[in-house]
Design a protein around this motif. Structure first.
Motif, PDB file in Angstrom:
ATOM      1  N   UNK A   1       0.817  -1.124  -0.102  1.00  0.00           N
ATOM      2  CA  UNK A   1      -0.120  -0.176   0.070  1.00  0.00           C
ATOM      3  C   UNK A   1       0.974   1.288  -0.087  1.00  0.00           C
ATOM      4  N   UNK A   2       2.229   1.280  -0.100  1.00  0.00           N
ATOM      5  CA  UNK A   2       2.930   2.231  -0.161  1.00  0.00           C
ATOM      6  C   UNK A   2       3.289   2.523  -1.509  1.00  0.00           C
ATOM      7  N   UNK A   3       3.191   3.888  -1.821  1.00  0.00           N
ATOM      8  CA  UNK A   3       3.522   4.426  -3.128  1.00  0.00           C
ATOM      9  C   UNK A   3       4.663   5.322  -3.160  1.00  0.00           C
ATOM     10  N   UNK A   4       4.749   6.129  -4.089  1.00  0.00           N
ATOM     11  CA  UNK A   4       5.930   7.189  -3.984  1.00  0.00           C
ATOM     12  C   UNK A   4       5.678   8.291  -4.957  1.00  0.00           C
ATOM     13  N   UNK A   5       6.435   9.575  -4.471  1.00  0.00           N
ATOM     14  CA  UNK A   5       6.527  10.501  -5.700  1.00  0.00           C
ATOM     15  C   UNK A   5       8.080  10.600  -5.827  1.00  0.00           C
ATOM     16  N   UNK A   6       8.339  11.469  -6.923  1.00  0.00           N
ATOM     17  CA  UNK A   6       9.674  11.849  -7.126  1.00  0.00           C
ATOM     18  C   UNK A   6       9.832  12.953  -7.927  1.00  0.00           C
ATOM     19  N   UNK A   7      10.930  13.985  -7.581  1.00  0.00           N
ATOM     20  CA  UNK A   7      11.250  14.955  -8.294  1.00  0.00           C
ATOM     21  C   UNK A   7      12.776  15.128  -8.153  1.00  0.00           C
ATOM     22  N   UNK A   8      13.467  15.552  -9.073  1.00  0.00           N
ATOM     23  CA  UNK A   8      14.788  15.654  -8.605  1.00  0.00           C
ATOM     24  C   UNK A   8      15.120  16.746  -7.604  1.00  0.00           C
ATOM     25  N   UNK A   9      14.249  17.980  -7.474  1.00  0.00           N
ATOM     26  CA  UNK A   9      14.368  18.824  -6.179  1.00  0.00           C
ATOM     27  C   UNK A   9      14.305  18.007  -5.008  1.00  0.00           C
ATOM     28  N   UNK A  10      13.475  16.915  -4.720  1.00  0.00           N
ATOM     29  CA  UNK A  10      13.250  16.566  -3.257  1.00  0.00           C
ATOM     30  C   UNK A  10      13.366  15.149  -3.244  1.00  0.00           C
ATOM     31  N   UNK A  11      13.732  14.441  -4.589  1.00  0.00           N
ATOM     32  CA  UNK A  11      14.173  13.057  -4.304  1.00  0.00           C
ATOM     33  C   UNK A  11      12.937  12.075  -4.211  1.00  0.00           C
ATOM     34  N   UNK A  12      13.174  11.054  -3.867  1.00  0.00           N
ATOM     35  CA  UNK A  12      12.340   9.784  -3.880  1.00  0.00           C
ATOM     36  C   UNK A  12      11.428   9.873  -2.417  1.00  0.00           C
ATOM     37  N   UNK A  13      10.114  10.257  -2.603  1.00  0.00           N
ATOM     38  CA  UNK A  13       9.620  10.416  -1.243  1.00  0.00           C
ATOM     39  C   UNK A  13       8.287   9.257  -1.188  1.00  0.00           C
ATOM     40  N   UNK A  14       8.591   8.288  -0.297  1.00  0.00           N
ATOM     41  CA  UNK A  14       7.573   7.192  -0.156  1.00  0.00           C
ATOM     42  C   UNK A  14       6.466   7.571   0.615  1.00  0.00           C
TER      43      UNK A  14
END
Ligand code: PML
Length: 268
Positions: free
Chosen positions: A194-207
């Motif tokens: 049930x864990x997903x993530x978002x990612x951007x170069x500025x903030x990294x990989x955020x679970x």
């Protein structure tokens, strides 16, 4: 000294014609036999079901293998799908992705269809992938043994040292090396994950824990893109070999305001 020969090994496990699981990596020649065995075992013992067909591709890489670092990793303690969506929206919109596009991305990943590849979406929410049913698969990525050991060590501190997190971070790190990609939203199609993530170069990989309710067997990935040639991006995602050789920090739980304040958002 002769150049090291690398091989891309990809595995897809299928049961009654349906995709069950996959794995892939880039390996040196001496490791090919061992990895083929590991992938086969994985397909035959996967918790989502034993494969009745295993598709294995072993391919010598003729192209130059690019070495890159991972995105830094962190987790926001989101409590439910609504708070995960709010966190995703705040962070993705801070790099210039419109709320409309983020809404469209959530809709596409929760409508009940899982595509094999990712959706490409512009920052206004318009779909750009040429094949709307299959999407774009990211392949030809891997991690060196040394970097893999370092990543395992860093993830172990947060009880996250497993193939799912490692493989998702490797994939996102390849994707975000390409400047046209501004952000990513991922929701697993595994009903128990049930864990997903978002990612951007500025903030990294955020679970984002609890981004979906248990039991839901659909999900996928959306890459938000801006400017440039979509064809070239697809070529990069599908063909260019990328090997992770450096691991950026892996943090534990962070507050959304700390994530937004700590790294300079990049709007392009
Ligand atoms: C998948 O491959 O099913 C997506 C995995 C998302 C991983 C999220 C994480 O735990 O970091």
């Amino acid at each position: 000294m002769p150049r090291i020969k690398y091989y891309s090994i990809r595995m897809q496990s299928v049961r009654t014609g349906e995709h069950v699981s996959g794995a892939e990596g880039i390996y040196e020649k001496d490791d090919v036999k061992k990895i083929v065995q590991q992938y086969t075992t994985r397909a035959l013992t996967h918790e989502k079901g034993r494969a009745d067909e295993i598709r294995l591709t072993v391919e010598e890489l003729k192209e130059k293998v690019h070495r890159i670092s991972t995105l830094p990793l962190s987790t926001i303690n989101t409590r439910d799908p609504e708070s995960a969506k709010r966190a995703a929206t705040r962070i993705l919109s801070s790099v210039g992705i419109t709320e409309r596009a983020i809404e469209e991305a959530f809709k596409a990943l929760t409508v009940g269809i899982t595509m094999r590849g990712a959706i490409l979406m512009d920052i206004e929410g318009v779909r750009l992938e040429p094949d709307l049913l299959r999407g774009v698969r990211v392949t030809r990525m891997g991690i060196t043994k040394k970097a893999s050991a370092d990543l395992s060590r860093k993830l172990t501190r947060h009880s996250l040292n497993n193939d799912t997190v490692k493989e998702a971070l490797i994939l996102a790190s390849k994707v975000h090396k390409y400047r046209m990609v501004l952000g990513e939203l991922c929701i697993s199609d595994d009903p128990n994950y049930t864990t997903g993530y978002i990612a951007t170069r500025a903030h990294g990989y955020i679970r984002l824990p609890r981004i979906k309710k248990r039991g839901i067997s659909y999900g996928g990935r959306v890459f938000f893109i801006t400017g440039g040639e979509v064809k070239e991006l697809i070529k990069y995602l599908q063909k260019e070999p990328v090997l992770i050789n450096e691991i950026k920090p892996c943090s534990g739980r962070l507050k959304i305001k700390d994530i937004l304040n700590s790294r300079k958002p990049r709007v392009s």
